[in-house]
Design a protein around this motif. Structure first.
Motif, mmCIF file in Angstrom:
data_model
loop_
_atom_site.group_PDB
_atom_site.id
_atom_site.type_symbol
_atom_site.label_atom_id
_atom_site.label_comp_id
_atom_site.label_asym_id
_atom_site.label_seq_id
_atom_site.Cartn_x
_atom_site.Cartn_y
_atom_site.Cartn_z
ATOM 1 N N SER A 94 0.826 -1.209 0.000
ATOM 2 C CA SER A 94 0.000 0.000 0.000
ATOM 3 C C SER A 94 0.857 1.254 0.000
ATOM 4 O O SER A 94 0.545 2.233 -0.694
ATOM 5 C CB SER A 94 -0.925 -0.009 1.225
ATOM 6 O OG SER A 94 -1.734 1.144 1.252
ATOM 7 N N LEU A 95 1.953 1.232 0.751
ATOM 8 C CA LEU A 95 2.854 2.381 0.800
ATOM 9 C C LEU A 95 3.484 2.657 -0.562
ATOM 10 O O LEU A 95 3.551 3.814 -1.009
ATOM 11 C CB LEU A 95 3.937 2.145 1.854
ATOM 12 C CG LEU A 95 5.004 3.236 1.996
ATOM 13 C CD1 LEU A 95 4.380 4.560 2.395
ATOM 14 C CD2 LEU A 95 6.058 2.807 3.020
ATOM 15 N N LEU A 96 3.930 1.611 -1.239
ATOM 16 C CA LEU A 96 4.573 1.779 -2.544
ATOM 17 C C LEU A 96 3.592 2.308 -3.594
ATOM 18 O O LEU A 96 3.914 3.213 -4.371
ATOM 19 C CB LEU A 96 5.170 0.449 -3.006
ATOM 20 C CG LEU A 96 6.387 -0.053 -2.218
ATOM 21 C CD1 LEU A 96 6.795 -1.436 -2.710
ATOM 22 C CD2 LEU A 96 7.555 0.921 -2.345
ATOM 23 N N ILE A 97 2.387 1.742 -3.616
ATOM 24 C CA ILE A 97 1.388 2.181 -4.602
ATOM 25 C C ILE A 97 0.939 3.612 -4.312
ATOM 26 O O ILE A 97 0.781 4.427 -5.222
ATOM 27 C CB ILE A 97 0.186 1.222 -4.609
ATOM 28 C CG1 ILE A 97 0.622 -0.175 -5.061
ATOM 29 C CG2 ILE A 97 -0.924 1.748 -5.525
ATOM 30 C CD1 ILE A 97 -0.482 -1.199 -5.035
ATOM 31 N N SER A 98 0.759 3.943 -3.035
ATOM 32 C CA SER A 98 0.334 5.298 -2.668
ATOM 33 C C SER A 98 1.419 6.315 -2.992
ATOM 34 O O SER A 98 1.125 7.417 -3.479
ATOM 35 C CB SER A 98 -0.009 5.347 -1.173
ATOM 36 O OG SER A 98 -1.052 4.459 -0.861
ATOM 37 N N ALA A 99 2.677 5.954 -2.723
ATOM 38 C CA ALA A 99 3.782 6.860 -3.044
ATOM 39 C C ALA A 99 3.898 7.060 -4.554
ATOM 40 O O ALA A 99 4.148 8.181 -5.027
ATOM 41 C CB ALA A 99 5.086 6.307 -2.478
ATOM 42 N N ALA A 100 3.689 5.987 -5.316
ATOM 43 C CA ALA A 100 3.720 6.110 -6.779
ATOM 44 C C ALA A 100 2.598 7.019 -7.273
ATOM 45 O O ALA A 100 2.785 7.830 -8.185
ATOM 46 C CB ALA A 100 3.604 4.727 -7.420
ATOM 47 N N GLY A 101 1.417 6.894 -6.652
ATOM 48 C CA GLY A 101 0.301 7.766 -7.018
ATOM 49 C C GLY A 101 0.570 9.220 -6.667
ATOM 50 O O GLY A 101 0.170 10.136 -7.384
ATOM 51 N N LEU A 102 1.268 9.439 -5.553
ATOM 52 C CA LEU A 102 1.609 10.805 -5.151
ATOM 53 C C LEU A 102 2.593 11.433 -6.118
ATOM 54 O O LEU A 102 2.467 12.606 -6.481
ATOM 55 C CB LEU A 102 2.193 10.785 -3.734
ATOM 56 C CG LEU A 102 2.560 12.121 -3.110
ATOM 57 C CD1 LEU A 102 1.338 13.016 -2.966
ATOM 58 C CD2 LEU A 102 3.233 11.919 -1.766
ATOM 59 N N PHE A 103 3.584 10.682 -6.547
ATOM 60 C CA PHE A 103 4.574 11.202 -7.480
ATOM 61 C C PHE A 103 3.987 11.410 -8.875
ATOM 62 O O PHE A 103 4.359 12.349 -9.587
ATOM 63 C CB PHE A 103 5.770 10.252 -7.567
ATOM 64 C CG PHE A 103 6.515 10.109 -6.275
ATOM 65 C CD1 PHE A 103 6.516 11.133 -5.340
ATOM 66 C CD2 PHE A 103 7.198 8.948 -5.985
ATOM 67 C CE1 PHE A 103 7.193 11.001 -4.144
ATOM 68 C CE2 PHE A 103 7.877 8.808 -4.785
ATOM 69 C CZ PHE A 103 7.881 9.834 -3.867
ATOM 70 N N SER A 104 3.070 10.528 -9.290
ATOM 71 C CA SER A 104 2.481 10.641 -10.634
ATOM 72 C C SER A 104 1.481 11.782 -10.737
ATOM 73 O O SER A 104 1.245 12.303 -11.820
ATOM 74 C CB SER A 104 1.791 9.327 -11.009
ATOM 75 O OG SER A 104 2.711 8.260 -11.027
ATOM 76 N N GLY A 105 0.883 12.137 -9.611
ATOM 77 C CA GLY A 105 -0.124 13.184 -9.641
ATOM 78 C C GLY A 105 -1.496 12.628 -9.969
ATOM 79 O O GLY A 105 -1.644 11.449 -10.319
ATOM 80 N N PRO A 106 -2.518 13.449 -9.891
ATOM 81 C CA PRO A 106 -3.895 12.974 -10.110
ATOM 82 C C PRO A 106 -4.209 12.760 -11.585
ATOM 83 O O PRO A 106 -3.559 13.324 -12.464
ATOM 84 C CB PRO A 106 -4.741 14.109 -9.533
ATOM 85 C CG PRO A 106 -3.892 15.326 -9.732
ATOM 86 C CD PRO A 106 -2.474 14.876 -9.535
ATOM 87 N N TYR A 107 -5.211 11.951 -11.828
ATOM 88 C CA TYR A 107 -5.756 11.771 -13.168
ATOM 89 C C TYR A 107 -6.856 12.811 -13.334
ATOM 90 O O TYR A 107 -7.837 12.823 -12.592
ATOM 91 C CB TYR A 107 -6.319 10.366 -13.317
ATOM 92 C CG TYR A 107 -6.856 10.043 -14.691
ATOM 93 C CD1 TYR A 107 -6.011 9.596 -15.689
ATOM 94 C CD2 TYR A 107 -8.214 10.177 -14.972
ATOM 95 C CE1 TYR A 107 -6.497 9.293 -16.953
ATOM 96 C CE2 TYR A 107 -8.709 9.871 -16.221
ATOM 97 C CZ TYR A 107 -7.846 9.429 -17.213
ATOM 98 O OH TYR A 107 -8.337 9.139 -18.458
ATOM 99 N N CYS A 108 -6.700 13.711 -14.318
ATOM 100 C CA CYS A 108 -7.641 14.822 -14.416
ATOM 101 C C CYS A 108 -7.707 15.354 -15.845
ATOM 102 O O CYS A 108 -6.954 14.941 -16.723
ATOM 103 C CB CYS A 108 -7.231 15.952 -13.455
ATOM 104 S SG CYS A 108 -5.624 16.697 -13.853
ATOM 105 N N LEU A 109 -8.624 16.276 -16.054
ATOM 106 C CA LEU A 109 -8.754 16.987 -17.331
ATOM 107 C C LEU A 109 -7.829 18.194 -17.302
ATOM 108 O O LEU A 109 -7.889 19.007 -16.376
ATOM 109 C CB LEU A 109 -10.202 17.436 -17.539
ATOM 110 C CG LEU A 109 -10.502 18.193 -18.833
ATOM 111 C CD1 LEU A 109 -10.345 17.283 -20.050
ATOM 112 C CD2 LEU A 109 -11.914 18.778 -18.792
#
Length: 223
Positions: free
Chosen positions: A103-118
């Protein structure tokens, strides 16, 4: 700290942290509490993997409940003996550590990648859904301070929709990373505690004093 008391503390803390992990991940699926983006599949892939639900949530909740039951000696739920309980707690702790780390690795990857948005495509008049912080190279960290922190202030000006998704995404992911870190520490503590429990038992001093009292009474000595 006694093995039984330590199990109580670790179990309660891990149970609370697991429930918080599930809650935070569910918030990530509903930006601004709006479920329309989830229906349209316009949610970050890291949030849709739900690491905080199954990895940092259910896998950690398992050892949390087991350690709590063992520590408080709930009747009919803790009747297998101290050694068996400690062995089971050790196995669950290892699984929970793997879940919290995932969970930590996936959450950190999501934080670095930024949100999915328009967002507005750079140099063009069109808008599209995606990860703008990867596409246009917005800096992830603020290097103007002595301690590098996620550059949330810069991220507030890129995404068009969902509104305020940068702040929403960053705050919940940072909180999830912190929770997963605490889970790793507590799971390691419970693993060590389980190993000690298999060696020295549950440290039930009341029971020890009671047995000593009976032994002294049988030998004609007041206790």
């Amino acid at each position: 700290m006694c093995v039984g008391k330590c199990s109580q503390f670790n179990g309660l803390c891990l149970t609370i942290l697991a429930l918080l992990s599930v809650t935070l991940n569910l918030f990530l699926l509903f930006p601004n509490l709006d479920g329309s983006y989830l229906k349209k599949d316009q949610i970050s892939s890291h949030a849709r993997r739900m690491p905080g639900v199954w990895a940092g949530g259910l896998m950690v909740l398992l050892v949390g409940i087991q350690s709590t039951v063992m520590g408080f000696k709930v009747k009919r739920l803790s009747c297998f003996g101290t050694c068996c309980h400690m062995l089971l707690s050790g196995i669950f702790s290892i699984l929970a550590m793997a879940g919290a780390a995932t969970s930590l690795l996936i959450s950190a990857a999501g934080l670095f990648s930024g949100p999915y948005c328009l967002y507005q495509v750079e140099g063009e008049a069109t808008q599209e859904w995606g990860y703008p912080y990867i596409t246009i190279g917005v800096p992830v960290f603020n290097t103007s301070t002595s301690v590098s922190l996620p550059n949330i202030s810069t991220r507030k000006t890129v995404c068009i929709e969902p509104p305020h998704i940068e702040t929403w995404n960053s705050h919940f992911l940072i909180s999830l990373c912190l929770i997963n870190t605490f889970q790793l520490v507590l799971c390691l503590s419970q693993l060590v505690n389980s190993f000690l429990g298999m060696l020295v038992g549950n440290c039930d001093w009341k029971k020890i004093h009671k047995l000593d009292g009976k032994w002294l009474q049988r030998n004609g000595t007041q206790y």
